[in-house]
Structures are given as C-alpha cells and as structure tokens.
Design a protein around this motif. Structure first.
Motif, PDB file in Angstrom:
ATOM      1  N   UNK A 195       1.048  -1.133  -0.189  1.00 31.01           N
ATOM      2  CA  UNK A 195      -0.142   0.137  -0.212  1.00 31.01           C
ATOM      3  C   UNK A 195       0.691   1.060  -0.083  1.00 31.01           C
ATOM      4  N   UNK A 196       0.521   2.474  -0.953  1.00 34.85           N
ATOM      5  CA  UNK A 196       1.468   3.357  -1.209  1.00 34.85           C
ATOM      6  C   UNK A 196       0.724   4.599  -0.355  1.00 34.85           C
ATOM      7  N   UNK A 197       1.619   5.521   0.257  1.00 33.57           N
ATOM      8  CA  UNK A 197       1.031   6.734   0.986  1.00 33.57           C
ATOM      9  C   UNK A 197       2.126   7.950   0.312  1.00 33.57           C
ATOM     10  N   UNK A 198       1.676   9.011   0.123  1.00 36.89           N
ATOM     11  CA  UNK A 198       2.442  10.114  -0.333  1.00 36.89           C
ATOM     12  C   UNK A 198       2.141  11.274   0.814  1.00 36.89           C
ATOM     13  N   UNK A 199       3.486  12.120   0.976  1.00 43.71           N
ATOM     14  CA  UNK A 199       3.328  12.937   2.073  1.00 43.71           C
ATOM     15  C   UNK A 199       4.087  14.362   1.419  1.00 43.71           C
ATOM     16  N   UNK A 200       3.123  15.332   1.362  1.00 41.32           N
ATOM     17  CA  UNK A 200       3.496  16.717   0.968  1.00 41.32           C
ATOM     18  C   UNK A 200       3.898  17.642   2.200  1.00 41.32           C
ATOM     19  N   UNK A 201       5.164  18.052   2.183  1.00 43.08           N
ATOM     20  CA  UNK A 201       5.528  18.703   3.038  1.00 43.08           C
ATOM     21  C   UNK A 201       6.047  20.249   2.879  1.00 43.08           C
ATOM     22  N   UNK A 202       5.729  21.136   3.742  1.00 43.66           N
ATOM     23  CA  UNK A 202       6.424  22.513   3.603  1.00 43.66           C
ATOM     24  C   UNK A 202       6.842  23.051   4.943  1.00 43.66           C
ATOM     25  N   UNK A 203       7.942  23.963   4.673  1.00 43.10           N
ATOM     26  CA  UNK A 203       8.796  24.392   5.911  1.00 43.10           C
ATOM     27  C   UNK A 203       8.015  25.869   6.116  1.00 43.10           C
ATOM     28  N   UNK A 204       8.376  26.516   7.247  1.00 41.11           N
ATOM     29  CA  UNK A 204       8.123  27.817   7.454  1.00 41.11           C
ATOM     30  C   UNK A 204       8.701  28.632   6.474  1.00 41.11           C
ATOM     31  N   UNK A 205       9.848  28.516   5.622  1.00 40.23           N
ATOM     32  CA  UNK A 205      10.235  29.382   4.713  1.00 40.23           C
ATOM     33  C   UNK A 205       9.669  29.233   3.301  1.00 40.23           C
ATOM     34  N   UNK A 206       8.575  28.377   3.234  1.00 42.48           N
ATOM     35  CA  UNK A 206       7.870  28.235   1.938  1.00 42.48           C
ATOM     36  C   UNK A 206       8.671  26.827   1.252  1.00 42.48           C
ATOM     37  N   UNK A 207       9.655  26.182   1.854  1.00 41.99           N
ATOM     38  CA  UNK A 207      10.130  25.118   0.792  1.00 41.99           C
ATOM     39  C   UNK A 207       9.276  23.791   1.150  1.00 41.99           C
ATOM     40  N   UNK A 208       9.143  23.333  -0.125  1.00 41.78           N
ATOM     41  CA  UNK A 208       8.182  22.031  -0.176  1.00 41.78           C
ATOM     42  C   UNK A 208       8.816  20.782  -0.502  1.00 41.78           C
ATOM     43  N   UNK A 209       8.710  19.628   0.045  1.00 39.25           N
ATOM     44  CA  UNK A 209       9.226  18.351  -0.389  1.00 39.25           C
ATOM     45  C   UNK A 209       8.030  17.464  -0.312  1.00 39.25           C
ATOM     46  N   UNK A 210       8.261  16.334  -1.208  1.00 39.35           N
ATOM     47  CA  UNK A 210       7.498  15.469  -1.513  1.00 39.35           C
ATOM     48  C   UNK A 210       8.020  13.746  -1.226  1.00 39.35           C
ATOM     49  N   UNK A 211       7.551  13.193  -0.523  1.00 39.90           N
ATOM     50  CA  UNK A 211       8.105  11.926  -0.397  1.00 39.90           C
ATOM     51  C   UNK A 211       7.169  10.921  -0.272  1.00 39.90           C
ATOM     52  N   UNK A 212       7.562   9.744  -0.844  1.00 38.01           N
ATOM     53  CA  UNK A 212       6.483   8.514  -0.880  1.00 38.01           C
ATOM     54  C   UNK A 212       6.993   7.430  -0.127  1.00 38.01           C
ATOM     55  N   UNK A 213       5.971   6.517   0.452  1.00 35.89           N
ATOM     56  CA  UNK A 213       6.566   5.253   1.095  1.00 35.89           C
ATOM     57  C   UNK A 213       5.512   3.983   1.014  1.00 35.89           C
ATOM     58  N   UNK A 214       6.086   2.971   0.842  1.00 35.96           N
ATOM     59  CA  UNK A 214       5.154   1.618   0.629  1.00 35.96           C
ATOM     60  C   UNK A 214       5.307   0.804   1.922  1.00 35.96           C
ATOM     61  N   UNK A 215       4.319   0.286   2.256  1.00 40.33           N
ATOM     62  CA  UNK A 215       4.146  -0.574   3.302  1.00 40.33           C
ATOM     63  C   UNK A 215       4.576  -1.938   3.123  1.00 40.33           C
ATOM     64  N   UNK A 216       5.534  -2.301   3.937  1.00 41.13           N
ATOM     65  CA  UNK A 216       6.098  -3.807   3.812  1.00 41.13           C
ATOM     66  C   UNK A 216       6.303  -4.271   5.152  1.00 41.13           C
ATOM     67  N   UNK A 217       6.196  -5.528   5.288  1.00 42.91           N
ATOM     68  CA  UNK A 217       6.604  -6.086   6.843  1.00 42.91           C
ATOM     69  C   UNK A 217       7.834  -6.804   6.605  1.00 42.91           C
ATOM     70  N   UNK A 218       8.665  -6.370   7.806  1.00 36.12           N
ATOM     71  CA  UNK A 218      10.076  -6.882   7.733  1.00 36.12           C
ATOM     72  C   UNK A 218      10.006  -7.791   9.100  1.00 36.12           C
ATOM     73  N   UNK A 219      10.602  -9.223   8.800  1.00 38.56           N
ATOM     74  CA  UNK A 219      10.520  -9.937   9.952  1.00 38.56           C
ATOM     75  C   UNK A 219      11.973 -10.624  10.044  1.00 38.56           C
TER      76      UNK A 219
END
Length: 693
Positions: free
Chosen positions: A284-308
């Motif tokens: 399952x994929x999720x995306x996060x759009x982040x913005x700092x107080x200076x107006x900078x933006x970064x977008x990261x994504x992650x995929x759920x996987x179980x590690x054992x």
C-alpha cells in the motif's frame, strides 16, 4: 527476551547508496553542540562600519568568547525580549548564541561543513532572532541583521528556499514580536524558535556548508544576535510495521510546518506528521507533501512492507583460563540486510557478526544481541546467559571475621558452581563461632576448575566504644553528649551523628557499629540539677575617702557550694564573710560587686550590687597656714554663709577662712556644695563647717 521496534521506507526519491543508519546518524560530530563546545565548527568575526569606514576590519577566523557562546542554562530566558524567549529550545541541552548586546558594527559567523549521504540528507535547524530596531534612522542595509546560508563545496550559495536573510525592519518570515525595554523608546524585534528543514539529497556525496551570521547595525548604536541548534537525519518516511504489528505508523521528517498525506489515489488522508494506518496492506502506497516555514516543499512517498527478523546466537568458551568466549550468529530475516550490536553487559559493545570477546570478570554474563534489519528500522533483541572462566578471577566477597554472637556471610563469584570445605555447594555460605581454617574452589559448567583458596575465619577483635559529656544538666540549660569509637551511630533520639544536644533529663541510648559492622549499645542517664540560691548583704553601698570599708556576708541553704566575690576593684575572694577596704577613693566612681554561688555540679547563680565612692566633706578646718587643712573644699563649686545670711565666700578655689581680706571669727558656718557624682549627675550637699584657729 525479545524487543521489536521498526522503521521501513520505500520512497520516491532514489537514494544513491545502501548505507543506512542502525542508531544515530553518522557524519555529524558535534553538529548540535552535544559536547558543549564549538568543536567541528568554524567561527569568524569582523567589523563593518558605514558611518566611519576606517573602523571596519577584515574577517578573522577563530571562536571569540562573548560573540560565539554556548548556552547551557535550560531554564534561562532572554531579558531583551522581556523574558519571552527561552535561550535553549525544549528537548535540547545546549544552543549557540551568535552575537551579543555589544554594539559598534560587530559581525560574526559560525559554519559547519558536512558530507551528504543517506544518513544526513535532511538538515534541520531551529533558530531565534533578536534585533534592535533603529526604525527610520538607517538605510535597510545598515540595520541589524541575521542570515542563514547554504553553500556548496565550491563556496557558492545553494539556491535553496531555506536560505534566510532578515533585517530589523524586514522580517520576511512572519511571527516577529516587538518589545520595548524599560526606559527605551527603541523597540526590540524578536522571533521565537523556528524549525526549518533542508533537502540535501541533490548533493549526495558532496560537502555542504551551512553558515549562520549575525550583525549589529553598521553605525554603532544598535545590536543584533541570534540563537540556533542543528541536527541531521535521513530524508525518509519511516514506517513502523514489524513482526506482530496490527497497525502501521508512518512518520514524516521533522522540520516542516505543514504535512499533507495522500493515498495512492491522491485522496487526502490526514494533515499530521505521524500517520496511523489501521489494517495496513503490504504494498500500500502513501504520499506526504511537506512545507517548511520558509515556504520550501518536499514530497516523499512510502510503501508499506513488513520486515521480519529473528535474533539467535550460540556462545562457547575457548578454554579454561583466558576468559574468552566465541559468539556464533544464527540470526535470520525475510528481506533487507542485517546489522548487529552486541552488548556484553559490562559497558562494552561490538558490531561484528561473530565476535570473540574477553570478559572482564569470570562467571555468568547477560549478553544481548540487538538485530537491525535495514532499510527498515525493525529491531529484534535477544538476551542469553553466557559463561566465561578464568581461575584468577574466581573468588569470594565478605568479611573473614564475625561479630561476637553473630556470623559472617561469604559470597562466591566467578564460576558456575562452587565447593566449600564445609561440604556446601551454594554460592553463599554463612560461617561463625568457633571459626577455623577453610578452603573454597569454583567450577565451570564444562569442567574447568579453579585453584583451591584457603582462608581463616575468626571473631572480630573487641573495640572501644564510649560516651562522654554533660550527664548533669543545670536547670534551664542545655548540654552535649559525645560518642566515639564507631563509624555509624544511632541515638534513641533518632540522631545519626556522634554528638547530640540534650536539653532535658532522661536516659539516652546509642547504638554504634565499627567498620566491620559489629554493634555495641550504651546508655547514659542525664540528671537535671536545680540552680542553688544565695542571699548576701553589704554593710554600706556608699563610701568615701575617710570611710572606705564594707562588711560583706553571703549565705545559702544549699550544701556543697562555693562562694566567689568580685568586689569590682580587682579583689576576688571565696570567703563567705569578710570586711573589704577600698583603697582608691579619690575619684567619685562606682564599684560593681558580684557574688557567685556554684554547687558541686557546676551549676551556679550570680547576683550583683554596687558600692559608690561619694564626696567626703570635713566638719572642721583650721586655716592657720601650717599647710594642713588650710582650705575648705578646694576644686568644688562652694558657697559659705554665716548665721546672718551673709555670703562670705563663693568660688572653686576653696575657702581660706577670710572675708573681705580679714580673718573670719572662729565659728560654725553653713555651706552649699555643688559637684558631679560617679554617674555624671549633678549633686548638691548642704551642711555646717566649724572654723577653728
């Protein structure tokens, strides 16, 4: 025993290395002033003046106390903000202060250079700014200033939105506050702690420098300074989804003012930094759009996987004397790689897969294998009891002497099992009277044997323990009791020191222990003694040069008492009854008389009185020029009157028996005498004087 904890990321920015952190990020020594100094940092100072350019100076490298300052008081606030700005942000031990309230065009900078890799690609800093606002008296470029700049390895400015440059009248980032110090009409503009994060992944494998700069105004009357802390971390979304988890937590990096989570379909999920996912599905994929107080933006994504992963190992002693153990790692995992951290329980660790370790002590040790499974953060910890053996390290602890009426406990160490000459095999043995000769040895579980150790057990020698002090207490007073000979004390008053203050009669008990731990108890009785009473008399309280004796008498109803008279003229006597003669009566003074009564216990009472030396006035004088008694009361204010009320004499020289140049007739005359007594009081005497020729 196992601990599971995890972090996992499959993210949209492709990393150029498989080097991941196990614990703390690498390549950041003293980045956040963890050592309480500027180690690893480079400082510069200079002066820039536009009102008098001749006072400007070149940049000089070096840390300057007062302009580059480590702040360590986590409870302190900046007084130039009215106490509104805390000088160290929450969660940090130190911060750096850049600049000061000293004025005169001072400029200063601090910079740190870091090589970018996957462990530190997100650079996060917190900063606060304090600027004295000159309002309309300066051009903008002349105002106090604070600046943050990112530089590439060539020293060129990285065109990043996290760069920050603010003048006193140009707060580009909102949130500045204004404070007017008492007695000043010039405002202070200040910004509370602000968090900013910079994405440095485009500079992977290169060095990047972050520089902080603060400046006074370029005239001489306004200051500017700032505070900051710095940290770095991987630029990833971590996913906490490990063995046994039913929920996954997605954590975006800190350093941003807003977060927007979306699912793979672009639907908004939440606006928090840490997203909790119920019933997570692998892939399952999720995306996060982040913005700092200076107006900078970064977008990261992650995929759920179980590690054992599962930690497992074996341990084997190498021999019967070296105390060395070989560890064989049998850990398994389903994906990713494994890294290891061995904790040998004595403060030492190892990151080897199959270490050989020499223990500091012989015997049984609790060893932990902490298993990391990057690129996830899942952790499995396994604890095992591990044996090592070295005969010189086998022994026992405890006293080989026992206290009278008690015994001594000996505790063996360094082996798996033990054998005592008494036949006992426990690690703990209790021995007492009558004592004697004994031996002891230790064995490992694999048959290794230590040398036999011989020892003697005997009774602890007697020791001196005593109490002294004030066992008789005078009524209304206090005293002390002193104990000596022990190392630990306990009085029945609850005191645990060697001396106590006593203020009433009664039985006082004390228990003492010597260095061996043997105990003794003593008891002492304190008796209150009444204060004796005294009655005394003086035959006179006034004397003069002609009558200078005083009869003294003191009596008491108490037995076994002593008297002590102090007559005030240096005479001291212990006679109850006597006559005292005062030899110095030429001056009108007062003698303080004290009589002290003391009983056999030293309890006493003192009572006081006085004896005054008064003026002696004769009642006859013979002015016949024989050099004896020719003048009456010379040196005093004297007035002589005859029977008819005629004043024959008045003056200070004394009457010579003449009136208007002629001898007065032998007769009795009236005198009035003024003088000053021993208390500087004005006194008057009246009487009769007989003139004889």
């Amino acid at each position: 025993m196992r601990d599971f904890k995890g972090l996992l990321l499959v993210f949209g920015i492709i990393l150029m290395s498989n080097s991941w952190l196990k614990a703390a990020p690498a390549n950041k020594e003293n980045l956040g002033f963890e050592t309480g100094n500027f180690s690893g940092w480079k400082g510069y100072t200079w002066v820039y003046r536009t009102d008098d350019p001749s006072l400007s100076t070149d940049r000089v490298e070096g840390i300057v106390n007062g302009r580059h300052t480590i702040m360590s008081d986590q409870t302190a606030y900046d007084e130039n903000t009215g106490g509104g700005l805390k000088i160290i942000p929450e969660g940090y031990k130190y911060s750096a202060k850049l600049g000061s309230v000293q004025k005169g065009g001072q400029h200063q900078s601090l910079s740190y250079t870091i090589k970018i890799d996957s462990t530190n690609a997100l650079l996060v800093w917190k900063f606060a700014v304090v600027l004295q606002d000159p309002e309309n008296n300066h051009e903008k470029y002349e105002e106090p200033r604070f600046m943050i700049t990112l530089l590439d390895e060539n020293g060129d400015t990285i065109p990043d939105c996290t760069n920050y440059d603010v003048y006193a009248t140009d707060a580009r980032i909102s949130g500045f506050q204004t404070y007017y110090p008492t007695g000043s009409n010039e405002p202070i503009v200040w910004r509370d702690w602000t968090t900013v994060g910079a994405n440095l992944l485009p500079y992977y494998g290169q060095t990047v420098t972050i520089e902080f700069m603060s400046a006074d105004c370029t005239h001489k009357n306004h200051y500017g300074y700032g505070y900051f802390v710095l940290d770095c971390m991987p630029l990833i979304i971590t996913v906490d989804y490990c063995t046994g988890d039913s929920k996954a937590t997605l954590s975006a990096p800190s350093g941003f003012s807003s977060y927007l989570w979306k699912d793979a379909g672009g639907n908004t999920v939440d606006t928090v930094q840490n997203l909790l996912v119920d019933n997570p599905q692998e892939g399952e994929m999720f995306i996060c759009e982040m913005e700092s107080e200076t107006g900078c933006s970064v977008t990261l994504s992650s995929e759920i996987a179980r590690y054992e992963q599962e930690a497992e190992f074996t341990a084997q002693m190498l021999d019967c004397f070296s105390n060395k153990v070989k560890f064989t790692n049998l850990s398994t995992h389903t994906r990713g790689t494994l890294t290891y951290l061995w904790d040998f329980g004595d403060g030492n660790t190892s990151e080897e897969k199959d270490p050989v370790y020499k223990f500091k002590t012989s015997g049984i040790h609790r060893v932990a294998l902490i298993l990391y499974n990057p690129p996830s953060g899942c952790i499995d910890t396994l604890y095992k009891e591990v044996e090592s053996f070295s005969p010189p390290l086998v022994g026992f602890k405890g006293y080989t002497t026992y206290c009278p009426g008690a015994g001594t406990e000996l505790v063996a160490y360094g082996a798996f099992s033990y054998e005592w000459s008494t036949g006992e095999t426990d690690s703990v043995i209790y021995l007492g009277a009558p004592g004697g000769e004994y031996w002891f040895l230790g064995r490992s579980s694999e048959g290794c044997v230590s040398d036999s150790m011989y020892f003697t057990v005997s009774e602890e020698p007697d020791w001196l323990f005593s109490v002294s002090g004030d066992t008789f207490l005078c009524q209304g007073t206090t005293g002390f009791l002193y104990a000596e000979g022990a190392v630990d004390y306990l009085w029945n008053t609850g005191d645990t020191i060697d001396s106590i203050l006593v203020y009433k009669e009664g039985n006082y008990r004390i228990a003492g222990k010597n260095a061996r731990g043997c105990s003794k108890e003593l008891e002492v009785t304190v008796t209150e003694v009444p204060i004796p009473d005294i009655d005394f008399t003086l035959s006179a309280h006034s004397i003069n040069s002609r009558h200078n004796s005083v009869k003294c008498s003191a009596v008491s109803a108490d037995d076994n008492v002593t008297f002590l008279w102090d007559m005030g003229d240096g005479t001291i006597t212990n006679t109850p009854r006597f006559t005292h003669y005062y030899l110095e009566t030429s001056e009108l003074i007062t003698y303080d008389v004290n009589v002290t009564l003391t009983n056999e216990y030293g309890c006493g009472i003192t009572k006081s009185t006085y004896v005054n030396v008064d003026l002696f006035v004769p009642n006859v004088f013979t002015p016949n020029n024989d050099g004896v008694n020719d003048y009456f009361m010379s040196g005093y204010d004297l007035k002589i009157v005859d029977a008819h009320g005629v004043v024959l004499y008045r003056g200070l020289d004394g009457w010579d028996g003449y009136y208007k140049g002629k001898k007065a007739d032998p007769d009795t005359y009236f005198y009035i005498l003024n003088y000053t007594d021993a208390y500087d009081g004005n006194r008057l005497k009246r009487g009769y004087i007989t003139l004889e020729r």
